[in-house]
Design an enzyme around this catalytic site. Structure first.
Site, PDB file in Angstrom:
ATOM      1  N   ASP A  11       0.881  -1.179   0.000  1.00  0.00           N
ATOM      2  CA  ASP A  11       0.000   0.000   0.000  1.00  0.00           C
ATOM      3  C   ASP A  11       0.915   1.225   0.000  1.00  0.00           C
ATOM      4  O   ASP A  11       2.144   1.114   0.073  1.00  0.00           O
ATOM      5  CB  ASP A  11      -0.903  -0.013   1.245  1.00  0.00           C
ATOM      6  CG  ASP A  11      -1.822   1.202   1.304  1.00  0.00           C
ATOM      7  OD1 ASP A  11      -2.414   1.548   0.269  1.00  0.00           O
ATOM      8  OD2 ASP A  11      -1.928   1.822   2.379  1.00  0.00           O
ATOM      9  N   SER A  12       0.290   2.417  -0.006  1.00  0.00           N
ATOM     10  CA  SER A  12       1.083   3.648   0.037  1.00  0.00           C
ATOM     11  C   SER A  12       1.629   3.931   1.438  1.00  0.00           C
ATOM     12  O   SER A  12       2.544   4.736   1.596  1.00  0.00           O
ATOM     13  CB  SER A  12       0.213   4.838  -0.377  1.00  0.00           C
ATOM     14  OG  SER A  12      -0.874   4.974   0.524  1.00  0.00           O
ATOM     15  N   CYS A  74      -4.518  -2.044  -1.404  1.00  0.00           N
ATOM     16  CA  CYS A  74      -4.643  -0.638  -1.770  1.00  0.00           C
ATOM     17  C   CYS A  74      -5.760  -0.521  -2.798  1.00  0.00           C
ATOM     18  O   CYS A  74      -5.680  -1.142  -3.877  1.00  0.00           O
ATOM     19  CB  CYS A  74      -3.317  -0.170  -2.375  1.00  0.00           C
ATOM     20  SG  CYS A  74      -3.412   1.472  -3.092  1.00  0.00           S
ATOM     21  N   GLU A 153      -2.379   8.960   8.033  1.00  0.00           N
ATOM     22  CA  GLU A 153      -0.908   8.811   8.066  1.00  0.00           C
ATOM     23  C   GLU A 153      -0.301   9.594   9.226  1.00  0.00           C
ATOM     24  O   GLU A 153       0.714   9.196   9.787  1.00  0.00           O
ATOM     25  CB  GLU A 153      -0.295   9.269   6.739  1.00  0.00           C
ATOM     26  CG  GLU A 153      -0.505   8.299   5.591  1.00  0.00           C
ATOM     27  CD  GLU A 153       0.257   6.968   5.736  1.00  0.00           C
ATOM     28  OE1 GLU A 153       1.390   6.979   6.212  1.00  0.00           O
ATOM     29  OE2 GLU A 153      -0.329   5.923   5.369  1.00  0.00           O
ATOM     30  N   CYS A 185     -10.999   2.621   0.146  1.00  0.00           N
ATOM     31  CA  CYS A 185      -9.571   2.900   0.348  1.00  0.00           C
ATOM     32  C   CYS A 185      -9.192   2.224   1.654  1.00  0.00           C
ATOM     33  O   CYS A 185      -9.925   2.338   2.651  1.00  0.00           O
ATOM     34  CB  CYS A 185      -9.337   4.403   0.441  1.00  0.00           C
ATOM     35  SG  CYS A 185      -7.707   4.859   1.098  1.00  0.00           S
ATOM     36  N   HIS A 187      -7.077   2.823   3.842  1.00  0.00           N
ATOM     37  CA  HIS A 187      -6.828   3.668   5.020  1.00  0.00           C
ATOM     38  C   HIS A 187      -8.104   3.905   5.843  1.00  0.00           C
ATOM     39  O   HIS A 187      -8.030   4.184   7.029  1.00  0.00           O
ATOM     40  CB  HIS A 187      -6.291   5.048   4.593  1.00  0.00           C
ATOM     41  CG  HIS A 187      -4.828   5.085   4.275  1.00  0.00           C
ATOM     42  ND1 HIS A 187      -4.298   4.559   3.121  1.00  0.00           N
ATOM     43  CD2 HIS A 187      -3.783   5.603   4.978  1.00  0.00           C
ATOM     44  CE1 HIS A 187      -2.989   4.764   3.115  1.00  0.00           C
ATOM     45  NE2 HIS A 187      -2.652   5.392   4.232  1.00  0.00           N
TER      46      HIS A 187
HETATM   47  N1  DGL Z   1      -4.741   3.005   0.922  1.00  0.00           N
HETATM   48  C1  DGL Z   1      -4.707   3.263  -0.468  1.00  0.00           C
HETATM   49  C2  DGL Z   1      -6.017   3.006  -1.128  1.00  0.00           C
HETATM   50  O1  DGL Z   1      -6.647   2.052  -0.706  1.00  0.00           O
HETATM   51  C3  DGL Z   1      -3.924   4.485  -0.904  1.00  0.00           C
HETATM   52  C4  DGL Z   1      -4.451   5.801  -0.418  1.00  0.00           C
HETATM   53  C5  DGL Z   1      -3.542   6.963  -0.798  1.00  0.00           C
HETATM   54  O2  DGL Z   1      -2.337   6.846  -0.592  1.00  0.00           O
HETATM   55  O3  DGL Z   1      -4.058   7.968  -1.317  1.00  0.00           O
HETATM   56  O4  DGL Z   1      -6.464   3.638  -2.045  1.00  0.00           O
END
Ligand code: DGL
Length: 268
Positions: A11-12, A74, A153, A185, A187
């Protein structure tokens, strides 16, 4: 890459850890390497070209480490890059979108489904397509939530700024009378308590459980489940700062995150 090799998960940043949680529940003996691409977070405002480059670099690294499968933890990569790269590698790759779409179609009775996701995911309409591929009578309402990822984050999982953003993003969905809301997402499950408070009876869906179940079935079907039932070996790697990843990550996974290392990936 044999059955006792690890699974690659990426993931990011810390978002994919919400998928790791489901992974640990359903595949507790499996080893995994987690890569958080924190040098490039957020992914949601990146172009498809940029995202394809990141995905290829990460896959190049995972292949060099002999992973037996990849869990794309992600929503953005699952939407924007996975459809284009999944046939380029000799290992199974499982993303979040089809899993989330299946879970949403099972959950809805009004066929009115909301999706909260990054701008890149919303622009791709991948969720909309995946849901309507299963049930073309569904109406899908997608809302981009760009303020969420920086807050997660930074470890800001409560507070006024977050609540204002959550209210702004949920309002148009509630006005559409959705009965199911997909956290598109990875996150966003960090923010489930705040979002759940605002949406009342609407079913809040995290695709992670379904995605990990899909991975488990694929591993089983390819005779790739790990032999022993020993504890899983976990490795946590990031491309940016180790300390903030560890701090936020431990709020979700505790001491499962024992050590975090920062690495630089070669171009794939
Ligand atoms: N967690 C990721 C997603 O599911 C990336 C979110 C991001 O870095 O903008 O899209």
């Amino acid at each position: 890459m044999g059955k006792n090799h690890p699974v690659g998960i990426f993931d990011s940043g810390v978002g994919g850890l919400t998928v790791v949680k489901a992974f640990l529940e359903q595949l507790p003996g499996e080893d995994f390497i987690y890569f958080g691409d924190t040098a490039h977070v957020p992914y949601g405002n990146k172009t498809q070209q940029q995202l394809l480059q990141y995905a290829r670099d990460i896959m190049h690294f995972f292949i060099s480490r002999g992973v037996k499968a990849v869990l794309v933890a992600c929503g953005t990569h699952s939407s924007v890059t996975l459809p284009f790269i999944k046939d380029d590698y000799p290992i199974p790759m499982v993303g979040m979108v089809k899993a989330g779409a299946r879970a949403a179609c099972r959950s809805t009775s009004s066929n009115r489904i909301g999706v909260m996701a990054t701008q890149a995911t919303v622009n791709s309409h991948a969720y909309s397509r995946a849901i309507r591929d299963i049930n073309h009578t569904c109406q899908v309402f997608e809302v981009a939530c760009p303020r969420f990822v920086p807050l997660v984050e930074a470890g800001q999982l409560v507070g006024e700024e977050l609540e204002m953003a959550a209210r702004q993003y949920t309002l148009p969905l509630l006005q559409e009378n959705i009965d199911t809301l997909v956290l598109g997402c990875t996150h966003y499950p960090f923010l489930s308590p705040v979002i759940a408070e605002l949406i009342g009876e609407v079913c809040l869906l995290d695709p992670a459980t379904e995605a990990v179940a899909e991975l488990k079935a694929i591993l089983a079907g390819n005779n790739l489940l790990k032999d022993s039932d020993s504890n899983s070996q976990a490795e946590f790697l990031v491309s940016g700062d180790e300390a903030s990843f560890a701090r936020v990550g431990r709020r979700l996974l505790g001491q499962v995150i024992n050590e975090v290392k920062s690495i630089t990936l070669a171009h794939g």
